[in-house]
Design a protein around this motif. Structure first.
Motif, PDB file in Angstrom:
ATOM      1  N   ALA A  48       0.987  -1.294  -0.086  1.00  0.00           N
ATOM      2  CA  ALA A  48       0.122  -0.127   0.326  1.00  0.00           C
ATOM      3  C   ALA A  48       1.004   1.045   0.226  1.00  0.00           C
ATOM      4  CB  ALA A  48      -0.730  -0.415   0.842  1.00  0.00           C
ATOM      5  N   TRP A  89      -8.204  -2.664   3.456  1.00  0.00           N
ATOM      6  CA  TRP A  89      -7.619  -1.100   3.179  1.00  0.00           C
ATOM      7  C   TRP A  89      -7.571  -0.007   4.848  1.00  0.00           C
ATOM      8  CZ3 TRP A  89      -4.713   0.894  -0.122  1.00  0.00           C
ATOM      9  CH2 TRP A  89      -4.514   0.096  -1.528  1.00  0.00           C
ATOM     10  N   SER A 124      -4.505  -0.905   7.117  1.00  0.00           N
ATOM     11  CA  SER A 124      -3.807  -0.459   7.084  1.00  0.00           C
ATOM     12  C   SER A 124      -3.943   0.807   7.011  1.00  0.00           C
ATOM     13  CB  SER A 124      -4.117  -0.304   5.284  1.00  0.00           C
ATOM     14  OG  SER A 124      -3.607  -1.957   4.776  1.00  0.00           O
ATOM     15  N   ALA A 125      -5.241   1.698   7.069  1.00  0.00           N
ATOM     16  CA  ALA A 125      -5.427   2.802   7.302  1.00  0.00           C
ATOM     17  C   ALA A 125      -4.580   3.289   8.326  1.00  0.00           C
ATOM     18  CB  ALA A 125      -6.458   3.755   7.276  1.00  0.00           C
ATOM     19  N   HIS A 159      -1.144   9.243   3.826  1.00  0.00           N
ATOM     20  CA  HIS A 159      -1.608   8.273   3.173  1.00  0.00           C
ATOM     21  C   HIS A 159      -2.422   7.688   3.499  1.00  0.00           C
ATOM     22  CE1 HIS A 159      -1.421   6.102  -0.750  1.00  0.00           C
ATOM     23  NE2 HIS A 159      -0.827   5.015   0.273  1.00  0.00           N
ATOM     24  N   CYS A 177      -5.731   5.865   1.492  1.00  0.00           N
ATOM     25  CA  CYS A 177      -6.548   3.780   1.472  1.00  0.00           C
ATOM     26  C   CYS A 177      -7.929   3.995   2.205  1.00  0.00           C
ATOM     27  CB  CYS A 177      -5.367   3.534   3.071  1.00  0.00           C
ATOM     28  SG  CYS A 177      -3.212   2.893   2.621  1.00  0.00           S
ATOM     29  N   SER A 233     -10.363   2.123  -0.374  1.00  0.00           N
ATOM     30  CA  SER A 233     -11.398   0.501  -0.086  1.00  0.00           C
ATOM     31  C   SER A 233     -11.822  -0.564  -1.583  1.00  0.00           C
ATOM     32  CB  SER A 233     -11.836   1.146   1.174  1.00  0.00           C
ATOM     33  OG  SER A 233     -13.004   1.326   0.691  1.00  0.00           O
TER      34      SER A 233
END
Length: 285
Positions: free
Chosen positions: A21, A68, A71-72, A120, A124, A128
């Motif tokens: 990512a 996603w 990950s954020a 970023h 992310c 999604s």
């Protein structure tokens, strides 16, 4: 699937996904991408993204739907660690057994790496592939818990504690904002990924109680490290310094029990979350 297999599956999925990512950059800025990857792959437990994936599945989505969003949360958490280690904050030279970002790449690059990770994180969310109303809700939840009412506000309280020792109530306020908030955000984003528009209060209580138990256990582990830990050296207030080690562990156990009670109010199979919560209480790293 048993607990260990499920945890390994979640962790492996996140290890691959967060690194992929990271955005591409021009050749002149490649060091920034390297620094982002360095901190994202530094051997953390991935507790926050794991919680995000687990709550997504609890409310009927697949873990893949929440990658996603998870990950954020991990990007925000990693940025906070980089900034915490800076000389203007905790001034820690080591993080998870290797040089901190500012030692490895220089202070200016570390500062910008944290900025890049934070920025970023919201990219992310909007990548999604989920409905836009979910992305909007996820942005609102993450920005609330990562901002002045959450993690950033908790850091300000933390800095004040370097000048004047604080009492137990202030310590718990700081940790509910600084640690509990982002753990709560992870749980909430998992719910959002599953299409939950009204997040149950029990989810938020679980996140906060788990966060407090997690931080108290951290203080206990720091105490056991003794002079190797910067908080011990600096004389900052901790649960161990205020309560003693036995009462600190008992306090962590009480918050763990409250987190487990919150899970009883939620639908579906919470067995994985229950075991994870209990293992966090007894962890040794």
């Amino acid at each position: 699937m048993n607990f260990d297999a499920q945890l390994k599956e979640y962790g492996a999925a996140m290890d691959d996904f967060v690194l992929n990512a990271i955005p591409g950059v021009c050749a002149q800025a490649e060091v920034l991408r390297d620094a982002m990857a360095y901190s994202l792959s530094s051997g953390g437990k991935r507790i926050r993204p794991v919680l995000c994936l687990a709550f997504a599945e609890l409310f009927g989505a697949s873990a893949r739907d929440a990658l996603w969003y998870a990950s954020a949360v991990e990007f925000v958490h990693t940025y906070s660690l980089i900034h915490d280690d800076l000389p203007c904050m905790d001034n820690d030279d080591m993080r998870r057994g290797k040089p901190s970002s500012h030692i490895q790449f220089g202070e200016a690059t570390a500062l910008l790496t944290g900025d890049a990770l934070l920025t970023h994180a919201f990219t992310c969310i909007v990548r999604s592939g989920l409905p836009s109303d979910r992305d909007q809700q996820a942005v609102a939840e993450l920005s609330k818990y990562a901002g002045i009412d959450g993690m950033i506000g908790g850091q300000i309280v933390d800095l004040a504690g370097e000048q004047t020792a604080y009492d137990l109530d202030t310590l718990m306020l700081m940790d509910s904002m600084k640690t509990g908030a982002l753990i709560t955000a992870a749980c909430c984003l998992g719910c959002v990924a599953a299409g939950v528009s009204e997040i149950p209060d029990a989810v938020r209580r679980f996140g906060m109680e788990t966060g407090l138990a997690f931080q108290i256990r951290d203080d206990i582990l720091d105490y056991l490290e003794g002079e190797e830990n910067s908080d011990i050296v600096s004389g900052k207030s901790t649960y161990v310094s205020l309560l003693g080690i036995e009462d600190a562990q008992a306090c962590a156990a009480r918050h763990t029990e409250k987190a487990l009670e919150a899970l009883t109010e939620l639908p579906g199979d919470t067995a994985f979350l229950r075991e994870l919560t209990m293992k966090l209480l007894d962890r040794t790293v």
